[in-house]
Design a protein around this motif. Sequence first.
Motif, short mmCIF file in Angstrom:
data_model
loop_
_atom_site.label_atom_id
_atom_site.label_comp_id
_atom_site.label_asym_id
_atom_site.label_seq_id
_atom_site.Cartn_x
_atom_site.Cartn_y
_atom_site.Cartn_z
N SER A 66 0.83 -1.07 -0.07
CA SER A 66 0.01 0.04 0.02
C SER A 66 0.87 1.42 -0.01
CB SER A 66 -0.88 0.14 1.21
OG SER A 66 -0.18 0.32 2.37
N PRO A 67 0.26 2.17 -0.35
CA PRO A 67 1.20 3.63 -0.31
C PRO A 67 1.59 3.91 1.05
CG PRO A 67 -0.79 3.89 -2.05
CD PRO A 67 -1.02 2.42 -1.42
N GLU A 68 0.53 3.89 1.94
CA GLU A 68 0.89 4.11 3.32
C GLU A 68 2.06 3.32 3.80
OE1 GLU A 68 -3.02 5.19 2.09
OE2 GLU A 68 -2.22 3.16 2.29
N GLU A 69 2.05 1.88 3.73
CA GLU A 69 2.95 1.21 4.09
C GLU A 69 4.45 1.57 3.29
OE1 GLU A 69 4.61 -3.90 4.30
OE2 GLU A 69 2.74 -3.10 3.05
N ARG A 95 5.14 4.56 2.34
CA ARG A 95 5.82 5.63 2.95
C ARG A 95 6.48 5.49 4.42
NH1 ARG A 95 2.82 11.15 2.94
NH2 ARG A 95 3.72 12.18 4.83
N GLU A 96 6.01 4.38 5.26
CA GLU A 96 6.85 4.01 6.16
C GLU A 96 8.45 3.44 5.89
OE1 GLU A 96 6.34 4.70 9.39
OE2 GLU A 96 4.97 6.07 8.72
N ARG A 127 10.89 5.84 5.01
CA ARG A 127 11.31 6.30 6.43
C ARG A 127 12.46 5.42 6.81
NH1 ARG A 127 8.67 10.10 9.61
NH2 ARG A 127 9.49 9.03 11.41
N GLN A 147 4.41 11.10 -2.90
CA GLN A 147 3.87 10.96 -1.46
C GLN A 147 4.54 9.89 -0.66
OE1 GLN A 147 1.73 11.53 -4.34
NE2 GLN A 147 1.46 13.52 -3.68
N VAL A 148 4.84 8.89 -1.23
CA VAL A 148 5.90 7.82 -0.64
C VAL A 148 7.09 8.42 -0.20
CG1 VAL A 148 6.92 5.39 -1.35
CG2 VAL A 148 4.65 5.89 -2.21
N ASN A 166 7.86 11.07 0.52
CA ASN A 166 7.54 12.03 1.45
C ASN A 166 7.86 11.48 2.82
OD1 ASN A 166 6.93 14.38 0.00
ND2 ASN A 166 4.46 13.96 0.72
N GLY A 167 7.60 10.06 2.99
CA GLY A 167 8.14 9.28 4.22
C GLY A 167 9.67 9.76 4.72
#
Length: 152
Positions: free
Chosen positions: A58-61, A63-64, A67, A108-109, A111-112
């Motif tokens: 996922s995009p949220e994963e 992004r992490e 990081r 957006q990815v 950005n993490g």
Amino acid sequence: MTPEEKLAELGLTLPEVVAPLASYVPAVRSGDHVYTSGQLPVVDGKLAATGKVGAEVSPEEARELARTCALNALAAVASVAGGLSNIVRIVKVVGFVASDPAFSGQPQVVNGASELLAEVLGEAGKHARSAVGVAVLPLNAPVEVELIAEVR
């Protein structure tokens, strides 16, 4: 507050430098700059996830995971610069996102990574950046981040 203290406040520790996968070194210092090799989202010697963003990841994963890549890049910089406190500023970040053909959220990815650098280094963590979608990354990693840092 030092970058090391800021990491601790964030509940993070600087990891060991990730061993190279091939014939290169994790970071090279040239004058007042450190150039890192691409850093994958490796945690405790293992890739944290595999697959394409927008499909298996996922995009949220992702992004992490970016990081984590940035944290690994900071470890690589610190290893040749004498510690995080010797970073003057992050100059440039390049983030690569292994993307499903329909996925276009690479900025957006990445950005993490950018946000972690700003959290740890404050103004010195703000940088120029590129976020690139690619077909595949080493070991089928979803994200890879490299950076250039100015150091003392």
